[in-house]
Scaffold this motif. Structure first.
Motif, mmCIF file in Angstrom:
data_model
loop_
_atom_site.group_PDB
_atom_site.id
_atom_site.type_symbol
_atom_site.label_atom_id
_atom_site.label_comp_id
_atom_site.label_asym_id
_atom_site.label_seq_id
_atom_site.Cartn_x
_atom_site.Cartn_y
_atom_site.Cartn_z
ATOM 1 N N LEU A 296 0.772 -1.372 0.142
ATOM 2 C CA LEU A 296 -0.093 -0.156 0.182
ATOM 3 C C LEU A 296 0.996 1.554 -0.286
ATOM 4 O O LEU A 296 0.726 2.251 -0.572
ATOM 5 C CB LEU A 296 -1.081 -0.054 1.227
ATOM 6 N N LEU A 297 1.974 1.149 0.669
ATOM 7 C CA LEU A 297 2.377 2.402 0.777
ATOM 8 C C LEU A 297 3.460 2.349 -0.423
ATOM 9 O O LEU A 297 3.732 3.553 -0.841
ATOM 10 C CB LEU A 297 3.748 2.383 2.003
ATOM 11 N N LEU A 298 3.801 1.671 -1.107
ATOM 12 C CA LEU A 298 4.662 1.794 -2.281
ATOM 13 C C LEU A 298 3.748 2.400 -3.148
ATOM 14 O O LEU A 298 4.014 3.083 -4.395
ATOM 15 C CB LEU A 298 5.189 0.617 -2.948
ATOM 16 N N ALA A 299 2.407 2.020 -3.771
ATOM 17 C CA ALA A 299 1.001 2.234 -4.198
ATOM 18 C C ALA A 299 0.953 3.887 -4.323
ATOM 19 O O ALA A 299 0.812 4.435 -5.180
ATOM 20 C CB ALA A 299 0.443 1.199 -4.308
ATOM 21 N N THR A 300 0.759 4.263 -3.493
ATOM 22 C CA THR A 300 0.973 5.707 -2.406
ATOM 23 C C THR A 300 2.098 6.547 -3.138
ATOM 24 O O THR A 300 1.232 7.711 -3.929
ATOM 25 C CB THR A 300 0.349 5.514 -0.736
ATOM 26 N N VAL A 305 3.089 10.557 -6.793
ATOM 27 C CA VAL A 305 4.898 10.894 -7.621
ATOM 28 C C VAL A 305 4.170 11.056 -9.166
ATOM 29 O O VAL A 305 5.051 12.264 -9.882
ATOM 30 C CB VAL A 305 6.448 9.983 -7.342
ATOM 31 N N VAL A 306 3.466 10.501 -9.696
ATOM 32 C CA VAL A 306 2.716 10.158 -10.955
ATOM 33 C C VAL A 306 2.194 11.772 -10.584
ATOM 34 O O VAL A 306 2.591 12.213 -11.653
ATOM 35 C CB VAL A 306 2.362 8.868 -11.257
ATOM 36 N N SER A 307 1.102 12.356 -10.288
ATOM 37 C CA SER A 307 0.682 13.131 -10.593
ATOM 38 C C SER A 307 1.178 14.412 -9.938
ATOM 39 O O SER A 307 0.515 15.014 -10.878
ATOM 40 C CB SER A 307 -0.778 13.424 -9.314
ATOM 41 N N ALA A 308 2.491 13.923 -9.271
ATOM 42 C CA ALA A 308 3.193 15.627 -9.085
ATOM 43 C C ALA A 308 4.186 15.947 -10.450
ATOM 44 O O ALA A 308 4.123 16.976 -10.265
ATOM 45 C CB ALA A 308 3.774 15.509 -7.441
ATOM 46 N N ILE A 309 4.125 14.897 -11.267
ATOM 47 C CA ILE A 309 4.758 14.973 -11.749
ATOM 48 C C ILE A 309 4.369 15.554 -13.009
ATOM 49 O O ILE A 309 4.501 16.496 -14.142
ATOM 50 C CB ILE A 309 5.141 13.756 -12.412
ATOM 51 N N LEU A 310 3.009 14.856 -13.249
ATOM 52 C CA LEU A 310 2.448 15.100 -14.388
ATOM 53 C C LEU A 310 1.949 16.743 -13.749
ATOM 54 O O LEU A 310 1.745 17.905 -14.892
ATOM 55 C CB LEU A 310 1.203 15.028 -14.447
ATOM 56 N N CYS A 311 1.708 17.429 -12.079
ATOM 57 C CA CYS A 311 1.638 18.846 -12.255
ATOM 58 C C CYS A 311 2.697 20.026 -12.895
ATOM 59 O O CYS A 311 2.407 20.959 -13.572
ATOM 60 C CB CYS A 311 1.580 19.075 -10.600
ATOM 61 N N ALA A 312 4.086 19.113 -12.109
ATOM 62 C CA ALA A 312 5.074 19.719 -13.224
ATOM 63 C C ALA A 312 5.663 20.202 -14.023
ATOM 64 O O ALA A 312 6.009 20.358 -14.646
ATOM 65 C CB ALA A 312 6.346 19.258 -12.168
#
Length: 412
Positions: A296-300, A305-312
């Motif tokens: 769960l921690l790995l999936a979180t 990080v994917v959402s943050a990368i798409l944001c930046a």
């Protein structure tokens, strides 16, 4: 001859007594708010009534009745404003009766005063002459000064307020719709009356022009940009840049945090031996249930990080069809101030579009507004993805903590 000689002083005396009575009455009882309908106005009406009566060739008795009616025509203001004419008739009858004045002549004077009411009948010559004398102000140079006094009086007594434009319009309308009832009055006042109408038109035109300039200054039109508009654009651009920079910093923080977290999880889950195979950490072999919270921690971390990368991630909005657009500068959807909109244009097309924008200020402001709109779209996307990243991270941590607690309980 002896009888006539004794009557003349008596007639002159009654007018003097009426003047003294009205003067004292106004000084003692006339409301101070009345700045137009004062003793001065009454005296002027008396003067003009006598002059009009003499010009009209009135008999001595009729001229006396006209002058007495002029002295009393506004006396009712001491008790009433609207409908004061009826109170004036009562005061005239009461005082003249006390002086022993003939009843039939009192009736004539009352009928003459009644004509000054806005709905009064104006049939007799005396009635018409008194109304003309009362309105003689329209044909005098003092018309404009007296009109301002009347405006103040109406505001005080009736609560009627007018803007400068409204008052100027009402005065011009009053002048244009008023006609003197007798030939002697029309002849006496016609020159100044025409001059007053002409001057009132000039006053109205001047006030309207000033009012229009004031409205344009308040609305701050595109044709005459003010500092406030430019300050607004600078502030909006500055706020957009600050918000965009804030979003990028938060996204970078989430990328760094989750990258470190993923590295630690992978390192803890297993390690390479001799570069050939991977050995699972012995702790997970002994306690396989621990793979649930760690997974769960790995999936979180991965989702966050994917959402943050798409944001930046840089996002450039471009319009390929701009190459074929014949009216680039006039298209409201096109923003030539943003490179993402003009990067497909040739240098000549871009220069011609910018030249057109700089030539017309409304188009310049339109492009600036469009630029702010597209910046707002980018910010909306950034903060939506950033919110998703933070939400995934928060929910993931909660689920990881809960699953880890359950795993500990299960082991026990």
């Amino acid at each position: 001859m002896e009888t006539i000689a004794t009557l003349k002083p008596a007639k002159a005396e009654i007018i003097k007594q009426a003047k003294a009575y009205i003067t004292t009455l106004f000084e003692e009882k006339l409301p101070r708010q009345l700045v137009y309908h004062t003793l001065k106005h009454t005296s002027l009406t008396v003067k003009e009534a006598r002059a009009l009566g003499q010009a009209a060739g009135l008999s001595e008795a009729d001229l006396e009745a006209l002058v007495l009616a002029a002295w009393f025509h506004d006396s009712g203001y001491i008790d009433a404003y609207d409908g004061h004419e009826y109170r004036s008739m009562e005061l005239a009858e009461q005082w003249l009766t006390e002086q022993g004045y003939p009843a039939d002549r009192i009736a004539v004077i009352k009928d003459t005063i009644a004509a000054t009411h806005r709905d009064g009948s104006r049939e007799t010559e005396l009635q018409k002459l008194l109304v003309d004398a009362d309105m003689s102000n329209l044909g005098m140079p003092e018309f404009f000064a007296n009109a301002e006094l009347l405006r103040v009086e109406w505001e005080s007594m009736l609560g009627k307020t007018y803007s400068n434009v409204e008052w100027a319009e009402s005065q011009l309308d009053f002048l244009m719709t008023t006609n003197f009832l007798t030939e002697v009055a029309a002849d006496r006042y016609k020159e100044q009356f025409k001059e007053n109408i002409k001057e009132q038109r000039k006053v109205l035109k001047k006030i309207e022009k000033k009012h229009k300039k004031k409205e344009e200054a308040e609305t701050e039109t595109f044709a005459e940009p003010k500092r406030g508009i430019e300050t607004m654009f600078r502030t909006m651009y500055s706020n957009h840049m600050k918000l965009s920079d804030m979003a990028d910093k938060k996204a970078n923080m989430m990328i760094s945090l989750n990258a470190v977290l993923i590295s630690l999880i992978i390192t803890y889950l297993g390690a390479k031996i001799g570069g050939k195979s991977t050995v699972i950490n012995p702790a997970f072999i002994r306690n396989p249930i621990l793979t649930i919270p760690m997974g769960l921690l790995l999936a979180t971390a991965l989702g966050s990080v994917v959402s943050a990368i798409l944001c930046a991630q840089p996002d450039v909005t471009s319009f390929k069809w701009l190459e074929r657009s014949p009216q680039i500068a006039t298209n409201r959807r096109v923003n030539l101030l943003f490179f993402g909109n003009f990067n497909k244009l040739s240098l000549d097309d871009f220069q011609s579009g910018m030249t057109e924008i700089m030539r017309q200020k409304d188009k310049l402001y339109t492009n600036m507004v469009t630029d702010i709109y597209y910046l707002g779209e980018v910010l909306t996307r950034k903060y939506r993805l950033l919110r998703i990243s933070y939400t995934i991270f928060m929910v993931g941590l909660i689920l990881t903590a809960l699953s880890f607690g359950i795993a500990l309980l299960y082991k026990a």
